[in-house]
Design an enzyme around this catalytic site. Sequence first.
Site, PDB file in Angstrom:
ATOM      1  N   VAL A 109       0.839  -1.214   0.000  1.00  0.00           N
ATOM      2  CA  VAL A 109       0.000   0.000   0.000  1.00  0.00           C
ATOM      3  C   VAL A 109       0.869   1.258   0.000  1.00  0.00           C
ATOM      4  CG1 VAL A 109      -1.895   1.208   1.135  1.00  0.00           C
ATOM      5  CG2 VAL A 109      -1.782  -1.277   1.250  1.00  0.00           C
ATOM      6  N   ALA A 112      10.367   2.758   6.900  1.00  0.00           N
ATOM      7  CA  ALA A 112      10.076   1.334   6.709  1.00  0.00           C
ATOM      8  C   ALA A 112      11.116   0.582   7.523  1.00  0.00           C
ATOM      9  CB  ALA A 112      10.111   0.947   5.234  1.00  0.00           C
ATOM     10  N   LYS A 121     -12.564  -6.247   9.979  1.00  0.00           N
ATOM     11  CA  LYS A 121     -13.325  -5.310   9.138  1.00  0.00           C
ATOM     12  C   LYS A 121     -14.790  -5.223   9.567  1.00  0.00           C
ATOM     13  CE  LYS A 121     -10.239  -6.300   5.289  1.00  0.00           C
ATOM     14  NZ  LYS A 121     -10.013  -7.244   4.181  1.00  0.00           N
ATOM     15  N   GLY A 162     -10.694  -2.176   1.001  1.00  0.00           N
ATOM     16  CA  GLY A 162      -9.609  -1.585   0.211  1.00  0.00           C
ATOM     17  C   GLY A 162     -10.054  -0.384  -0.596  1.00  0.00           C
ATOM     18  N   VAL A 217     -11.273  -1.047   5.208  1.00  0.00           N
ATOM     19  CA  VAL A 217     -12.375  -1.977   4.923  1.00  0.00           C
ATOM     20  C   VAL A 217     -12.677  -1.950   3.428  1.00  0.00           C
ATOM     21  CG1 VAL A 217     -14.767  -2.598   5.436  1.00  0.00           C
ATOM     22  CG2 VAL A 217     -13.370  -1.508   7.205  1.00  0.00           C
ATOM     23  N   ASP A 266      -9.014 -11.404   9.637  1.00  0.00           N
ATOM     24  CA  ASP A 266      -9.007 -10.153   8.869  1.00  0.00           C
ATOM     25  C   ASP A 266     -10.445  -9.694   8.594  1.00  0.00           C
ATOM     26  OD1 ASP A 266      -7.506  -8.245   6.866  1.00  0.00           O
ATOM     27  OD2 ASP A 266      -9.121  -9.175   5.708  1.00  0.00           O
TER      28      ASP A 266
HETATM   29  N1  LIG Z   1      -2.169  -5.039   0.811  1.00  0.00           N
HETATM   30  C1  LIG Z   1      -3.388  -4.589   0.626  1.00  0.00           C
HETATM   31  O1  LIG Z   1      -3.967  -4.728  -0.456  1.00  0.00           O
HETATM   32  C2  LIG Z   1      -4.123  -3.898   1.744  1.00  0.00           C
HETATM   33  C3  LIG Z   1      -5.468  -3.496   1.541  1.00  0.00           C
HETATM   34  C4  LIG Z   1      -6.134  -2.805   2.565  1.00  0.00           C
HETATM   35  C5  LIG Z   1      -5.469  -2.550   3.754  1.00  0.00           C
HETATM   36  N2  LIG Z   1      -4.177  -2.988   3.924  1.00  0.00           N
HETATM   37  C6  LIG Z   1      -3.506  -2.665   5.205  1.00  0.00           C
HETATM   38  O2  LIG Z   1      -2.472  -1.750   4.908  1.00  0.00           O
HETATM   39  C7  LIG Z   1      -1.393  -1.939   5.828  1.00  0.00           C
HETATM   40  C8  LIG Z   1      -0.124  -2.231   5.040  1.00  0.00           C
HETATM   41  O3  LIG Z   1      -0.316  -3.395   4.272  1.00  0.00           O
HETATM   42  P1  LIG Z   1       0.727  -3.851   3.145  1.00  0.00           P
HETATM   43  O4  LIG Z   1       0.063  -4.952   2.411  1.00  0.00           O
HETATM   44  O5  LIG Z   1       1.220  -2.688   2.396  1.00  0.00           O
HETATM   45  O6  LIG Z   1       1.889  -4.470   4.064  1.00  0.00           O
HETATM   46  P2  LIG Z   1       3.369  -4.862   3.631  1.00  0.00           P
HETATM   47  O7  LIG Z   1       3.460  -5.003   2.155  1.00  0.00           O
HETATM   48  O8  LIG Z   1       3.759  -6.010   4.482  1.00  0.00           O
HETATM   49  O9  LIG Z   1       4.215  -3.588   4.064  1.00  0.00           O
HETATM   50  C9  LIG Z   1       4.460  -3.272   5.392  1.00  0.00           C
HETATM   51  C10 LIG Z   1       5.460  -2.140   5.428  1.00  0.00           C
HETATM   52  O10 LIG Z   1       5.674  -1.806   6.803  1.00  0.00           O
HETATM   53  C11 LIG Z   1       7.085  -1.723   7.023  1.00  0.00           C
HETATM   54  N3  LIG Z   1       7.385  -2.065   8.403  1.00  0.00           N
HETATM   55  C12 LIG Z   1       7.203  -3.237   9.030  1.00  0.00           C
HETATM   56  N4  LIG Z   1       7.627  -3.153  10.307  1.00  0.00           N
HETATM   57  C13 LIG Z   1       8.096  -1.901  10.460  1.00  0.00           C
HETATM   58  C14 LIG Z   1       8.685  -1.202  11.531  1.00  0.00           C
HETATM   59  N5  LIG Z   1       8.891  -1.789  12.721  1.00  0.00           N
HETATM   60  N6  LIG Z   1       9.075   0.090  11.344  1.00  0.00           N
HETATM   61  C15 LIG Z   1       8.877   0.687  10.164  1.00  0.00           C
HETATM   62  N7  LIG Z   1       8.314   0.070   9.087  1.00  0.00           N
HETATM   63  C16 LIG Z   1       7.936  -1.199   9.265  1.00  0.00           C
HETATM   64  C17 LIG Z   1       7.716  -2.705   6.047  1.00  0.00           C
HETATM   65  O11 LIG Z   1       9.080  -2.338   5.838  1.00  0.00           O
HETATM   66  P3  LIG Z   1      10.007  -3.090   4.743  1.00  0.00           P
HETATM   67  O12 LIG Z   1       9.418  -2.763   3.399  1.00  0.00           O
HETATM   68  O13 LIG Z   1      11.335  -2.484   4.922  1.00  0.00           O
HETATM   69  O14 LIG Z   1       9.949  -4.539   5.096  1.00  0.00           O
HETATM   70  C18 LIG Z   1       6.823  -2.497   4.816  1.00  0.00           C
HETATM   71  O15 LIG Z   1       7.295  -1.427   4.060  1.00  0.00           O
HETATM   72  C19 LIG Z   1      -1.833  -3.098   6.734  1.00  0.00           C
HETATM   73  O16 LIG Z   1      -2.434  -2.576   7.880  1.00  0.00           O
HETATM   74  C20 LIG Z   1      -2.860  -3.831   5.890  1.00  0.00           C
HETATM   75  O17 LIG Z   1      -3.773  -4.547   6.677  1.00  0.00           O
HETATM   76  C21 LIG Z   1      -3.500  -3.655   2.947  1.00  0.00           C
END
Ligand SMILES: NC(=O)c1ccc[n+]([C@@H]2O[C@H](COP(=O)([O-])OP(=O)(O)OC[C@H]3O[C@@H](n4cnc5c(N)ncnc54)[C@H](OP(=O)(O)O)[C@@H]3O)[C@@H](O)[C@H]2O)c1
Length: 428
Positions: free
Chosen positions: A15, A43, A205, A134, A132, A201
């Site tokens: 995201v 990150a 939501k 997306g 919720v 999950d």
């Molecule tokens: N993916 C989706 O389609 C989607 C849809 C709706 C909502 N969401 C929500 O959006 C949020 C992010 O999801 P995502 O899919 O983008 O997750 P993701 O791809 O796993 O990315 C998580 C990010 O957080 C960083 N991170 C993890 N631990 C950290 C820390 N201690 N300090 C600083 N940065 C840290 C990671 O760093 P690195 O890159 O360096 O590892 C990564 O950049 C979540 O709450 C998820 O539930 C996601």
Amino acid sequence: MTRTWRIGVAGLGTVGAGLLSFLAEKDGFAPQGGKAVVTGVSARSRSRPRPFDISGLPWFDDPVALAASPDIDIFVELVGGSDGPAKAAVEAALKAGKPVITANKALIAVHGAALAGLAEAQGVPLLFEAAVMGGTPAVKVVRESLVGEEIHSVAGILNGTCNYILSAMESSGRSFEEVLAEAQRLGYAESDPTMDVGGFDAAHKISILAALAFGCAPSFAAAEIEGIDQVALLDIQMAKDLGYRIKLIASAERSDAGVLVRVHPTLVALNHPLAQTGGVLNAMFIEGSRIGRIFIQGPGAGAGPTAAAVAADIADVMTGAQRPVFQRPALELKPFTPVDPARSTSRAYLRFLVKDEPGVIAAVSETLAEAGVSIESFLQKPVDGSDGVPIVLTTHAVAESVLTAAIDRIADLSSVLDRPRLMRIARS
Ligand SMILES: NC(=O)c1ccc[n+]([C@@H]2O[C@H](COP(=O)([O-])OP(=O)(O)OC[C@H]3O[C@@H](n4cnc5c(N)ncnc54)[C@H](OP(=O)(O)O)[C@@H]3O)[C@@H](O)[C@H]2O)c1
């Protein structure tokens, strides 16, 4: 004059990368008389390759430091997780008087009431449209467009991973394990899929939607949760023969007794719009006194759609619109009274294995009748290589307490080889 809003983005994964790409494509983002410019990112790994260049952006090892930085006006949390750095950073931003935008449903479902209290005490918005469904509008629809409505229930398909797995099991005739492995290869499922396939999950939501719809504090702990990991291919095939499709349905219903929030695999009639929501799509029904039924369907995840939802929240901050985080001020939010699921009533699907011998069906029917369960339909399907014969029954509407007592009695019959598998059947 156009105001420049300095944005701090913590989390540069799916995201976060989507949001930065979106803002770069738009050369900032300038709706509603303001322009968004990223002035800090955080990150876990600074050196990790990213799909966009972050070399020119101020880097923060610690998202909490970014959240409190005087160089940002809006903090966007895209790290994830109900606790840990995401919670600490959101609290730090709110305490520093900064508007917060998050896509983090776990955080809002578990700590939403306390964070709403902090945001409202500071007079800053806490927005979470992306949390919720997306990229499909859901939060604003319930919180804003329907604020004048008396909502009775919200129910739908809120987890694209589970919907993909169930759809692929049906279309390809493969088992849960095989399809899950494929979903992991394609990036539709995490390496640890528990949050998705365990129903957690979707429960995050629906807990948020329940709070928005009914004006209460989100209460994830009160949700009744069952995932899709026990859905067998045989169930999908038997359900289809009976005119249904199995979906993971998350629902929140309000009655005089309180609120029932639950997530479980459910049989949905094939002609129902939820049955026709396939693959990674999300969909939900909202039912209310005046609106009747509203149906919303669209992408529930993915970098592009989710970034668009985050951008819409950025635009809202720019307009200065200020409303309660949930449906009413945080000081008035109370947890809802949970309804005991045993008191709920629905039609049901039962599947179990019996010995291939005369009199079995009669014994099962008698046991159900004595327990007060009325059979609606019956299906028997011999399976090659099986020790017994799988039997499926559907029942007329029955209280869950009556049904579970009947299941206990059926399981005790000497001709029944396993404990009946129960799934509920959705209202049409
Ligand atoms: N993916 C989706 O389609 C989607 C849809 C709706 C909502 N969401 C929500 O959006 C949020 C992010 O999801 P995502 O899919 O983008 O997750 P993701 O791809 O796993 O990315 C998580 C990010 O957080 C960083 N991170 C993890 N631990 C950290 C820390 N201690 N300090 C600083 N940065 C840290 C990671 O760093 P690195 O890159 O360096 O590892 C990564 O950049 C979540 O709450 C998820 O539930 C996601």
